[in-house]
Design a protein around this motif. Sequence first.
Motif, PDB file in Angstrom:
ATOM      1  N   ALA A  89      -3.844  -4.258  -3.038  1.00 22.41           N
ATOM      2  CA  ALA A  89      -3.394  -3.007  -2.409  1.00 22.41           C
ATOM      3  C   ALA A  89      -3.655  -1.863  -3.377  1.00 22.41           C
ATOM      4  O   ALA A  89      -3.360  -1.969  -4.571  1.00 22.41           O
ATOM      5  CB  ALA A  89      -1.915  -3.075  -2.049  1.00 22.41           C
ATOM      6  N   LYS A 126      -6.662  -3.280   0.686  1.00 27.53           N
ATOM      7  CA  LYS A 126      -5.743  -2.537   1.540  1.00 27.53           C
ATOM      8  C   LYS A 126      -5.484  -1.179   0.910  1.00 27.53           C
ATOM      9  O   LYS A 126      -5.012  -1.089  -0.231  1.00 27.53           O
ATOM     10  CB  LYS A 126      -4.421  -3.299   1.685  1.00 27.53           C
ATOM     11  CG  LYS A 126      -3.323  -2.537   2.427  1.00 27.53           C
ATOM     12  CD  LYS A 126      -3.576  -2.483   3.903  1.00 27.53           C
ATOM     13  CE  LYS A 126      -2.400  -1.844   4.640  1.00 27.53           C
ATOM     14  NZ  LYS A 126      -2.596  -1.831   6.098  1.00 27.53           N
ATOM     15  N   THR A 174      -3.411   2.328   0.825  1.00 28.69           N
ATOM     16  CA  THR A 174      -2.117   2.873   1.247  1.00 28.69           C
ATOM     17  C   THR A 174      -2.055   4.374   0.963  1.00 28.69           C
ATOM     18  O   THR A 174      -2.869   4.913   0.215  1.00 28.69           O
ATOM     19  CB  THR A 174      -0.955   2.184   0.511  1.00 28.69           C
ATOM     20  OG1 THR A 174      -1.051   2.463  -0.902  1.00 28.69           O
ATOM     21  CG2 THR A 174      -0.990   0.679   0.737  1.00 28.69           C
ATOM     22  N   GLU A 202       4.180   2.943  -1.248  1.00 27.05           N
ATOM     23  CA  GLU A 202       3.819   2.060  -0.136  1.00 27.05           C
ATOM     24  C   GLU A 202       3.084   0.824  -0.640  1.00 27.05           C
ATOM     25  O   GLU A 202       3.339  -0.302  -0.185  1.00 27.05           O
ATOM     26  CB  GLU A 202       2.960   2.806   0.883  1.00 27.05           C
ATOM     27  CG  GLU A 202       2.589   1.958   2.097  1.00 27.05           C
ATOM     28  CD  GLU A 202       1.676   2.673   3.071  1.00 27.05           C
ATOM     29  OE1 GLU A 202       1.170   1.985   3.988  1.00 27.05           O
ATOM     30  OE2 GLU A 202       1.460   3.890   2.921  1.00 27.05           O
ATOM     31  N   ALA A 203       2.184   1.023  -1.587  1.00 28.35           N
ATOM     32  CA  ALA A 203       1.435  -0.113  -2.135  1.00 28.35           C
ATOM     33  C   ALA A 203       2.377  -1.108  -2.804  1.00 28.35           C
ATOM     34  O   ALA A 203       2.284  -2.323  -2.578  1.00 28.35           O
ATOM     35  CB  ALA A 203       0.385   0.383  -3.132  1.00 28.35           C
ATOM     36  N   THR A 251       5.874  -1.986  -0.224  1.00 26.36           N
ATOM     37  CA  THR A 251       5.613  -2.515   1.115  1.00 26.36           C
ATOM     38  C   THR A 251       4.554  -3.615   1.107  1.00 26.36           C
ATOM     39  O   THR A 251       4.741  -4.665   1.720  1.00 26.36           O
ATOM     40  CB  THR A 251       5.172  -1.384   2.067  1.00 26.36           C
ATOM     41  OG1 THR A 251       6.196  -0.388   2.130  1.00 26.36           O
ATOM     42  CG2 THR A 251       4.917  -1.925   3.475  1.00 26.36           C
ATOM     43  N   GLU A 252       3.455  -3.383   0.384  1.00 32.86           N
ATOM     44  CA  GLU A 252       2.334  -4.321   0.445  1.00 32.86           C
ATOM     45  C   GLU A 252       2.377  -5.417  -0.619  1.00 32.86           C
ATOM     46  O   GLU A 252       1.856  -6.509  -0.406  1.00 32.86           O
ATOM     47  CB  GLU A 252       1.011  -3.553   0.316  1.00 32.86           C
ATOM     48  CG  GLU A 252       0.760  -2.538   1.423  1.00 32.86           C
ATOM     49  CD  GLU A 252       0.669  -3.163   2.799  1.00 32.86           C
ATOM     50  OE1 GLU A 252       0.332  -4.359   2.901  1.00 32.86           O
ATOM     51  OE2 GLU A 252       0.940  -2.455   3.791  1.00 32.86           O
ATOM     52  N   SER A 301       3.284  -8.542  -2.735  1.00 36.30           N
ATOM     53  CA  SER A 301       3.942  -9.783  -2.320  1.00 36.30           C
ATOM     54  C   SER A 301       5.276 -10.000  -3.026  1.00 36.30           C
ATOM     55  O   SER A 301       6.186 -10.623  -2.464  1.00 36.30           O
ATOM     56  CB  SER A 301       3.011 -10.980  -2.569  1.00 36.30           C
ATOM     57  OG  SER A 301       2.649 -11.066  -3.938  1.00 36.30           O
ATOM     58  N   GLY A 332       5.653  -8.254   0.661  1.00 38.12           N
ATOM     59  CA  GLY A 332       4.398  -7.923   1.313  1.00 38.12           C
ATOM     60  C   GLY A 332       3.434  -9.096   1.239  1.00 38.12           C
ATOM     61  O   GLY A 332       3.815 -10.217   0.894  1.00 38.12           O
ATOM     62  N   SER A 333       2.158  -8.850   1.554  1.00 34.20           N
ATOM     63  CA  SER A 333       1.177  -9.933   1.595  1.00 34.20           C
ATOM     64  C   SER A 333       0.147  -9.859   0.476  1.00 34.20           C
ATOM     65  O   SER A 333      -0.702 -10.752   0.364  1.00 34.20           O
ATOM     66  CB  SER A 333       0.443  -9.906   2.944  1.00 34.20           C
ATOM     67  OG  SER A 333      -0.279  -8.684   3.102  1.00 34.20           O
ATOM     68  N   ARG A 334       0.225  -8.825  -0.360  1.00 30.94           N
ATOM     69  CA  ARG A 334      -0.790  -8.624  -1.395  1.00 30.94           C
ATOM     70  C   ARG A 334      -0.234  -8.929  -2.788  1.00 30.94           C
ATOM     71  O   ARG A 334       0.690  -8.255  -3.248  1.00 30.94           O
ATOM     72  CB  ARG A 334      -1.281  -7.175  -1.356  1.00 30.94           C
ATOM     73  CG  ARG A 334      -1.758  -6.733   0.039  1.00 30.94           C
ATOM     74  CD  ARG A 334      -3.201  -7.069   0.243  1.00 30.94           C
ATOM     75  NE  ARG A 334      -3.609  -6.938   1.634  1.00 30.94           N
ATOM     76  CZ  ARG A 334      -4.859  -6.717   2.021  1.00 30.94           C
ATOM     77  NH1 ARG A 334      -5.802  -6.577   1.106  1.00 30.94           N
ATOM     78  NH2 ARG A 334      -5.165  -6.654   3.302  1.00 30.94           N
TER      79      ARG A 334
END
Length: 334
Positions: free
Chosen positions: A152, A191, A193, A198-199, A202-203, A205, A209-211
């Motif tokens: 991210a 990804k 952001t 946000e990175a 939110t993103e 892991s 998040g998933s990153r």
Amino acid sequence: MKSFSWAALAALLLATASHAQTEVRLAVHKSFSLPKDAFVAFEKANQAKVSVIKVGSGNEMVNKLIVSRAQPIADAVYGLDNTTALKAKQAGILADKQPASGNAVVSLNHALAIDYGYITLNYDKAWFAKHKLPLPQTLDDLTKPQYKNLLAMPNPGMSSTGLGFLFANIQGMGEQKAFAWWAKMRANGVKITKDWSEAYYTEFSHNKGSRPLVVGYATSPVAEVFYGKGKYNTPPTGNLFLAGGVFRQVEGAAVLKGAKQPVLAAKLVQYLQTPAVQKAIPSEMWVYPAVKGVALPEVYQHDVAPKKAYNPSETEIAQHQKRWVSQWIRVVLK
């Protein structure tokens, strides 16, 4: 009786006026954080009220200050850095004369240095252990299939964090290779952001998040230990100090042109270099204090700083920043 009432009222109004606080407005980026009582000493000493105005992420903040320069929304600004200070100066939003700086370990042209830190890659230790995936050793590794959809990155057109990372890429790899690398990263699922928050929140892991890789700050692992409140003996996240992937960011404060309270604004900018503020910075904004001799909190025993950063010169940034960002947007987003 009537004349006495008018006299009493006049005296009351005079007393009120003499104790009235003059508002001085400080524009800051959204990551600004200090204790609630950080400005109490300044306000008492200057019969003033400090109003903190959050204006978005670093680059976004500068853009908004430029747009509103005809009617400045603040008297001073904190959050300029070595990716945006010259831009602010050239746009004419900074006062021609800035107050003198204290004894600092870093400097920032056109502003007083308040803090500094390193933009780099953070990784989620638990994620990599669970997936038994080796950590990337170079930026080129990130373009390989096994690292697809893992990173991210804040948009450098809006985020000073993302902008600093892009500058490091260009300085470390050369302009042509850097943009070729970004084209590969787009194909490999990076990804993008709006900003660092946000990175990271939110993103990343580590924050659900998933990153498992994020462009962030070298002191973020220390912050994770601090906010874990005893949960971690060692940081749950780490840093990847890859060649072409580390940027030293220096943040500062300056008086804005057209300030309603230029004298107070200058005093406020200097106040940000006093011990009351500098001591709070490492555990509030998780960067290093700019002024010499300020001790770091105990939790910084977990801190690992990079040995090398990849910073273009201010002249190179001034000459090429707009083109670099435009090219990045064409390569990665369009």
